[in-house]
Motif scaffolding. Structure first.
Motif, PDB file in Angstrom:
ATOM      1  N   LYS A  61      -0.110  -5.780  20.040  1.00 31.92           N
ATOM      2  CA  LYS A  61       1.007  -5.854  19.090  1.00 31.92           C
ATOM      3  C   LYS A  61       1.402  -4.455  18.654  1.00 31.92           C
ATOM      4  CE  LYS A  61      -0.350  -9.779  16.605  1.00 31.92           C
ATOM      5  NZ  LYS A  61      -1.037 -10.098  15.367  1.00 31.92           N
ATOM      6  N   GLN A 119       5.150  -3.921  13.865  1.00 32.72           N
ATOM      7  CA  GLN A 119       6.258  -4.860  13.760  1.00 32.72           C
ATOM      8  C   GLN A 119       7.139  -4.414  12.605  1.00 32.72           C
ATOM      9  OE1 GLN A 119       6.705  -7.203  15.920  1.00 32.72           O
ATOM     10  NE2 GLN A 119       4.733  -7.268  16.962  1.00 32.72           N
ATOM     11  N   GLN A 120       8.402  -4.343  12.861  1.00 35.70           N
ATOM     12  CA  GLN A 120       9.286  -3.816  11.833  1.00 35.70           C
ATOM     13  C   GLN A 120      10.490  -4.715  11.592  1.00 35.70           C
ATOM     14  OE1 GLN A 120      10.013   0.209  13.108  1.00 35.70           O
ATOM     15  NE2 GLN A 120       7.855   0.498  13.540  1.00 35.70           N
ATOM     16  N   HIS A 121      10.303  -6.016  11.843  1.00 32.56           N
ATOM     17  CA  HIS A 121      11.417  -6.942  11.648  1.00 32.56           C
ATOM     18  C   HIS A 121      11.736  -7.063  10.176  1.00 32.56           C
ATOM     19  CE1 HIS A 121       9.608  -9.020  15.444  1.00 32.56           C
ATOM     20  NE2 HIS A 121      10.055  -7.809  15.672  1.00 32.56           N
ATOM     21  N   PRO A 150      10.516 -11.955   2.703  1.00 33.25           N
ATOM     22  CA  PRO A 150       9.756 -12.953   1.937  1.00 33.25           C
ATOM     23  C   PRO A 150      10.133 -12.873   0.472  1.00 33.25           C
ATOM     24  CG  PRO A 150       8.309 -11.298   2.932  1.00 33.25           C
ATOM     25  CD  PRO A 150       9.692 -10.877   3.214  1.00 33.25           C
ATOM     26  N   ASP A 199      -0.685 -12.397   9.223  1.00 39.45           N
ATOM     27  CA  ASP A 199       0.236 -12.106  10.324  1.00 39.45           C
ATOM     28  C   ASP A 199       1.679 -12.176   9.829  1.00 39.45           C
ATOM     29  OD1 ASP A 199      -1.727 -11.637  12.147  1.00 39.45           O
ATOM     30  OD2 ASP A 199      -1.653 -13.625  13.055  1.00 39.45           O
ATOM     31  N   GLN A 200       1.905 -13.158   8.948  1.00 36.91           N
ATOM     32  CA  GLN A 200       3.250 -13.329   8.402  1.00 36.91           C
ATOM     33  C   GLN A 200       3.741 -12.028   7.761  1.00 36.91           C
ATOM     34  OE1 GLN A 200       3.305 -16.092   5.167  1.00 36.91           O
ATOM     35  NE2 GLN A 200       5.536 -16.295   5.138  1.00 36.91           N
ATOM     36  N   ILE A 201       2.873 -11.401   7.001  1.00 37.98           N
ATOM     37  CA  ILE A 201       3.266 -10.156   6.336  1.00 37.98           C
ATOM     38  C   ILE A 201       3.352  -9.020   7.352  1.00 37.98           C
ATOM     39  CG2 ILE A 201       2.401  -8.358   4.777  1.00 37.98           C
ATOM     40  CD1 ILE A 201       1.576 -10.586   2.862  1.00 37.98           C
ATOM     41  N   LYS A 202       2.384  -8.972   8.256  1.00 36.27           N
ATOM     42  CA  LYS A 202       2.402  -7.876   9.227  1.00 36.27           C
ATOM     43  C   LYS A 202       3.660  -7.947  10.101  1.00 36.27           C
ATOM     44  CE  LYS A 202      -1.889  -8.436  10.572  1.00 36.27           C
ATOM     45  NZ  LYS A 202      -3.328  -8.508  10.238  1.00 36.27           N
ATOM     46  N   LEU A 203       4.009  -9.169  10.489  1.00 35.62           N
ATOM     47  CA  LEU A 203       5.179  -9.322  11.363  1.00 35.62           C
ATOM     48  C   LEU A 203       6.481  -9.249  10.570  1.00 35.62           C
ATOM     49  CD1 LEU A 203       3.871 -12.279  13.575  1.00 35.62           C
ATOM     50  CD2 LEU A 203       3.995  -9.855  14.186  1.00 35.62           C
TER      51      LEU A 203
END
Lengths: 349, 349
Positions: A32, A35-37, A41, B312-316
């Motif tokens: 991985k 990730q910078q999408h 939230p 993962d939610q936060i990382k992605l």
């Protein structure tokens, strides 16, 4: 201590994922990418769970910081680092798995004649117990994938997959023995001259204690011990195996035993307790090395491992095991014997 | 890997407390000798408690394996190895203390303008906040003595007592700041060129994030990263300080940040979350090293430390912090400035 020349840093590109860090951090980099999408939230995002632990049948894994469920910690709103060590309970043993070192921090067992299938009361049925030729090493799927030690980590590493709780201590059933083959019960051990020889003799000695003592408790503890360098400083140096390197190779292993028996036939409730600790280097040990040469105070293992194995009451109030029984290994070439059996008898039915 | 010549073992005396073990285990040996008093505990002996942890005012220390209170584990009847890491909660931070390494496994903080005493709403009263000249390093008496890091361990070690949670992050009160001086919040850091310079710039950068972001969460994580040796094997080498040596010196330190702010003034509930991780070697770093050269994926820190920092939610789902704000340190010679202040202004009232 590593020195990083300033010039090297100045020329570094952004997001190099640690190319400058001596390669060290690179070992931990996943496929991985950063990730910078730009997802957004809201405040309503639930606090992330500590880990992906799954409750398995007959496997209970407890996160370390149960207290954080109780105590509100604002600093942990978006992340709780969670367990390094997972508490693992299986049929023949309990253990703590160190997620950073990727081997057990410690394992604990309770051995008796009965648990070893040698009970005088109820002789084991034919084929009821475990047979290690029916067991296979396997990843522990109760642990998050990234923190598991894997079969491939040991492949061509030069180290054996060393059982912390020996398979032979879990002969009560095939399932119990199979559980000792979880990679979470394994640490890298020098094979020839250690895991297959002196360490195996020590494991055998622990089992033989059940002939003398009613109850035998065995802790197995991987250790990282410093050595004094020529510059007078103390340093720990240990290998890390796997690709990427992620499983640490302990410098030493300890067995700490507590064995009890009635102090006399007339006082079956009065127990005589014996304790002893043995620390062996993870290296070739001569067959003729006396077991007593590896004796250390229980305190020494506790301090080196950061563990409290016995209360002061027990440490002060027990005899040394080498006073109450013979601390002597029996040299047996277990592995050769096994190989011979296999070669001679052919495949099992 | 250490090799132990067989002959050396054969000549070893009984109870040598590890003289053969490269001196390593000897460092952990207490003044207590192997105790061999023939005391006879009975079956009624209570199961020893896990540790000697004391609950302190405003200090909550949770043992790691709370689960063992719930699950009966026969193997732990006489001893439960208990926590390596203690969960510590204080006013300005929470942390896990590693009893083996004798420094934090991680610390976590929540920084805001308010927590730093810079709230636009309520300006801090004169002298209400903490002043580090009123704080002193002290042992953490909530930890068992044998597992504490001590002032004497760092004395003449060549390393600074490096704050994991910086004192300047706990200016809300003198007491909060004092708590950052517990040795359980300290790890050995190279002083000149690291703790007093580049590391301090990074700490300052983390604080300055509160000017751009509403909420800033900071994890600080000591790391032990392997390097590839000339023989192609990966090894970790780190110093251990103290007498006896017992406090490990991390090879690297990580800061992992999560910062959030409303994505726009029109959507105050919609948060834009930014994350980033920086890993610095525990060594001299040039003032002109770009902060971006230390960026690594959050995953890399998690894997190396055995921790789960963000879901993962936060990382992605987060932007990289270097996209949402400038990743650039301000070079300030904090220590020199402090010294000058002291020299010029004389003792404080």
């Amino acid at each position: 201590m590593q020195r990083m020349p300033g010039s090297a840093i100045v020329h570094a590109a952004v997001f190099t994922a640690g190319a400058l860090l001596g390669g060290g951090i690179a070992v931990a980099v996943t496929s991985k990418k950063n990730q910078q999408h730009p997802v957004l939230p809201t405040r309503a995002v639930p606090v992330p769970t500590t880990s992906g632990l799954q409750q398995e049948q007959q496997v209970s894994v407890q996160p370390r910081f149960v207290g954080t469920d109780v105590i509100p910690a604002p600093a942990l709103r978006y992340g709780n680092p969670g367990p390094i060590a997972d508490f693992i309970q299986r049929q023949a043993y309990v253990a703590a798995y160190d997620r950073r070192l990727r081997h057990p921090a410690w394992t604990a067992e309770h051995l008796t004649l009965a648990s070893l299938g040698k009970s005088r009361v109820t002789p084991p049925e034919e084929n009821s117990g475990g047979d290690r030729s029916n067991s296979a090493f396997k990843e522990d799927d109760s642990l998050p994938v990234v923190f598991r030690s894997k079969l491939s980590d040991y492949f061509r590493s030069g180290y054996d997959r060393g059982h912390m709780v020996p398979a032979a201590d879990a002969k009560m059933s095939q399932e119990a023995m199979n559980e000792t083959f979880y990679m979470s019960n394994i640490a890298p051990q020098v094979g020839d001259g250690f895991n297959r020889h002196y360490w195996a003799y020590l494991e055998d000695w622990c089992r033989r204690l059940t002939g003398t003592f009613q109850d035998v408790y065995v802790f197995t503890v991987p250790l990282y011990l410093p050595k004094k360098d020529v510059d007078g400083k103390w340093r720990v140096t240990h290998e890390v195996i796997g690709n990427p390197p992620n499983v640490s190779v302990p410098t030493h292993f300890a067995k700490v035993v507590l064995a009890s028996k009635p102090s006399s036939p007339l006082t079956p409730d009065q127990l005589e307790v014996s304790t002893g600790a043995f620390v062996l280097p993870n290296s070739v040990i001569a067959d003729d090395a006396p077991l007593t040469s590896f004796v250390v105070p229980v305190d020494a293992v506790e301090r080196a491992a950061g563990l409290t194995l016995f209360s002061d009451q027990i440490k002060l109030g027990s005899k040394h095991i080498c006073q109450t029984t013979k601390c002597e290994v029996i040299v047996r070439r277990f592995d050769d014997a096994r190989k011979n059996v296999k070669r001679i008898t052919g495949p099992k039915s």
